[in-house]
Design an enzyme around this catalytic site. Structure first.
Site, PDB file in Angstrom:
ATOM      1  N   GLU A  29       9.311 -20.553 -37.221  1.00 13.40           N
ATOM      2  CA  GLU A  29       9.712 -20.681 -38.916  1.00 13.40           C
ATOM      3  C   GLU A  29      11.214 -20.902 -39.169  1.00 13.40           C
ATOM      4  O   GLU A  29      11.762 -21.808 -39.882  1.00 13.40           O
ATOM      5  CB  GLU A  29       9.439 -19.363 -39.644  1.00 13.40           C
ATOM      6  CG  GLU A  29       9.645 -19.350 -41.011  1.00 13.40           C
ATOM      7  CD  GLU A  29       9.033 -18.020 -41.845  1.00 13.40           C
ATOM      8  OE1 GLU A  29       9.226 -18.299 -42.955  1.00 13.40           O
ATOM      9  OE2 GLU A  29       8.558 -17.230 -41.250  1.00 13.40           O
ATOM     10  N   SER A  65       2.089 -19.244 -35.215  1.00 18.09           N
ATOM     11  CA  SER A  65       1.613 -18.083 -36.149  1.00 18.09           C
ATOM     12  C   SER A  65       3.062 -17.558 -36.731  1.00 18.09           C
ATOM     13  O   SER A  65       3.191 -17.062 -37.650  1.00 18.09           O
ATOM     14  CB  SER A  65       1.198 -17.003 -35.377  1.00 18.09           C
ATOM     15  OG  SER A  65       2.085 -16.474 -34.498  1.00 18.09           O
ATOM     16  N   CYS A  66       4.182 -18.159 -36.027  1.00 16.46           N
ATOM     17  CA  CYS A  66       5.635 -17.637 -36.666  1.00 16.46           C
ATOM     18  C   CYS A  66       6.025 -18.484 -37.886  1.00 16.46           C
ATOM     19  O   CYS A  66       6.830 -18.151 -38.497  1.00 16.46           O
ATOM     20  CB  CYS A  66       6.547 -18.119 -35.535  1.00 16.46           C
ATOM     21  SG  CYS A  66       6.260 -17.186 -33.902  1.00 16.46           S
ATOM     22  N   THR A  67       4.993 -19.266 -38.280  1.00 18.66           N
ATOM     23  CA  THR A  67       5.313 -20.163 -39.392  1.00 18.66           C
ATOM     24  C   THR A  67       4.518 -19.818 -40.592  1.00 18.66           C
ATOM     25  O   THR A  67       4.461 -20.353 -41.745  1.00 18.66           O
ATOM     26  CB  THR A  67       5.152 -21.409 -39.172  1.00 18.66           C
ATOM     27  OG1 THR A  67       3.893 -21.951 -38.905  1.00 18.66           O
ATOM     28  CG2 THR A  67       6.338 -21.927 -38.243  1.00 18.66           C
ATOM     29  N   CYS A  89       6.821 -12.431 -32.476  1.00 15.24           N
ATOM     30  CA  CYS A  89       7.253 -13.748 -31.484  1.00 15.24           C
ATOM     31  C   CYS A  89       8.419 -14.441 -32.206  1.00 15.24           C
ATOM     32  O   CYS A  89       8.458 -14.223 -33.130  1.00 15.24           O
ATOM     33  CB  CYS A  89       5.895 -14.594 -31.803  1.00 15.24           C
ATOM     34  SG  CYS A  89       6.115 -16.282 -32.813  1.00 15.24           S
TER      35      CYS A  89
END
Length: 463
Positions: free
Chosen positions: A301, A319-321, A401
């Site tokens: 992100e 998944s970090c976004t 993460c």
């Protein structure tokens, strides 16, 4: 500001804009009516259907327009499953399908049906043999995307369609990502597409159902669009969608050749310019305009924000976004690194200067994110005999993460070769990224074990 996210939505094609403006004046009436304005609207709708069917490679009376590509997928899945319910309740999908297919599968399973998932390799590709093993006498429908939306891998649709045909099972193809580049090969049975992926206006999808496929619409009866897509159609948008599909097809071969050169440049140079990067997706069997790579020790992100500030609009499967704590189901199925994931999908007309500018900005953006996260990974040296433990356990609970992997990288040098480091994490992404880190760093991943809180992931140092 270069826009590099056409896999999400392509800018409105100039032909679509012209057709939309023209049809707003001519296509506002009800095409089901017999008076002059209705007949004029009907002619526009028929012409749009003919153009779209020609591009898809089906008969005009096999194709209907829907309110979106997702609506087309849901209608297609539900309609075929209902039409073939006497055969059985089996649904076969690949592990990397678009969420619209997987959500339809979840609804089917919740209603008592069965869902079989076909695995993919590290490139994100299925095999015809995988589908041959999955389909059986009680399979009502199989589904396979023509090309993956996250990594660009082109699937062997023709081969899978042949396997399904031999088993007497219809194949539904989600062709949203590939229709702009050409028709889907093979004897598919049902096909779905989405206009905003090829430069048409949003809010228009298409659904093609071949003659002979048992299909039962799962909504109240409606006389429009052969009863398969109820409600009053957005005719101006449909006309613009069909016109833009024809236009992008006319440009497809030349544009694909040009964009493939630019994408190849990104694939080659990103691994030279940025340390610890994994380019994912098939190197050859892929969409011409799309490339995806993951950057170790990077918060996705933050990286996308940095690239946006530098003037480049890209997206991610990491998944970090998102607000979830689970990795992309596509990257998870492939077993590749998910942290710091960047998807670049170039629009028609992208220039070499724009791509070169992106490659100039990227290394600084990645290094800046790593510095912000405190990443410093010196080459691990063996500790002095007796100076270090043979095993370490790291408490990474609550860290997201890519922090658990950063903690692992910092600790691996504190154990001797042959020693182990165990990371206890409650972040689902660690299940994917710790094994991926081991593969990139040449260490052995020993597996995982459940803990009262989180999961313990153990790594053996080999270098």
């Amino acid at each position: 500001m270069p826009y590099f996210d056409t896999a999400s939505a392509a800018p409105l094609h100039p032909v679509a804009r012209q057709a939309l403006q023209a049809s707003l004046d001519e296509g506002w009436a009800d095409p089901a009516r017999l008076y002059r304005e209705g007949r004029r609207a009907r002619l526009l709708l028929d012409a749009a259907r003919e153009a779209a069917a020609e591009a898809v490679g089906c008969r005009a009376d096999e194709l209907v327009f829907t309110p979106s590509g997702t609506h087309a997928v849901h209608t297609g899945v539900a309609g075929v499953l209902a039409g073939r319910r006497r055969v059985g309740s089996g649904l076969v999908v690949s592990a990397v399908e678009h969420s619209s297919v997987l959500h339809a599968a979840e609804v089917h399973e919740a209603a008592g049906g069965t869902v079989t998932e076909v695995p993919v390799d590290r490139y994100g590709a299925v095999t015809a043999a995988g589908y041959a093993d999955a389909v059986g006498p009680s399979t009502a429908l199989a589904a396979l995307q023509s090309a993956n939306h996250e990594v660009g891998t082109v699937q062997p649709v023709a081969e899978v369609a042949g396997v399904c045909a031999e088993a007497g099972v219809p194949l539904l193809v989600d062709a949203a990502q590939s229709l702009a580049w050409g028709p889907v090969e093979g004897a598919w049975s049902v096909l779905a597409g989405s206009a905003h992926k090829w430069g048409g206006p949003p809010g228009v999808g298409l659904l093609a159902v071949r003659k002979g496929v048992r299909f039962s619409p799962q909504h109240p009866a409606d006389e429009r669009e052969s009863g398969r897509s109820p409600g009053f159609a957005n005719l101006p948008a449909i006309v613009a969608a069909a016109a833009s599909l024809r236009a992008v097809r006319a440009e497809a071969d030349a544009e694909a050749a040009r964009l493939r050169i630019l994408v190849d440049r990104i694939r080659r140079r990103v691994v030279r310019l940025v340390p610890d990067v994994e380019v994912v997706g098939h190197p050859d069997r892929r969409l011409p305009h799309l490339v995806t790579f993951s950057c170790l020790y990077v918060d996705g992100e933050i990286l996308l924000h940095e690239l946006d500030r530098a003037g480049y609009s890209v997206s991610s499967g990491s998944s970090c976004t998102s607000s979830t704590l689970t990795p992309s189901h596509v990257l998870r199925a492939m077993g590749v690194l998910s942290e710091g994931n960047v998807r670049v999908s170039l629009p028609p007309g992208t220039t070499a200067e724009e791509v070169n500018g992106f490659l100039e900005v990227l290394p600084g953006a990645v290094s800046g994110v790593r510095e912000r996260l405190g990443v410093a990974e010196p080459a691990p040296a063996a500790p002095e005999p007796g100076s270090g433990p043979d095993s370490l356990e790291l408490d990474a609970l609550g860290l997201r993460c890519p922090q658990p992997v950063i903690e692992l990288a910092a600790a691996i040098g504190r154990v001797p070769v042959g020693g182990t480091v165990t990371v206890v994490s409650d972040d689902e992404v660690a299940r994917l990224d710790i094994p991926a880190w081991c593969g990139m760093r040449g260490h052995a991943y020993l597996g995982e074990a459940a803990r009262e809180r989180g999961t313990a992931y153990t790594v053996r140092r080999l270098l």
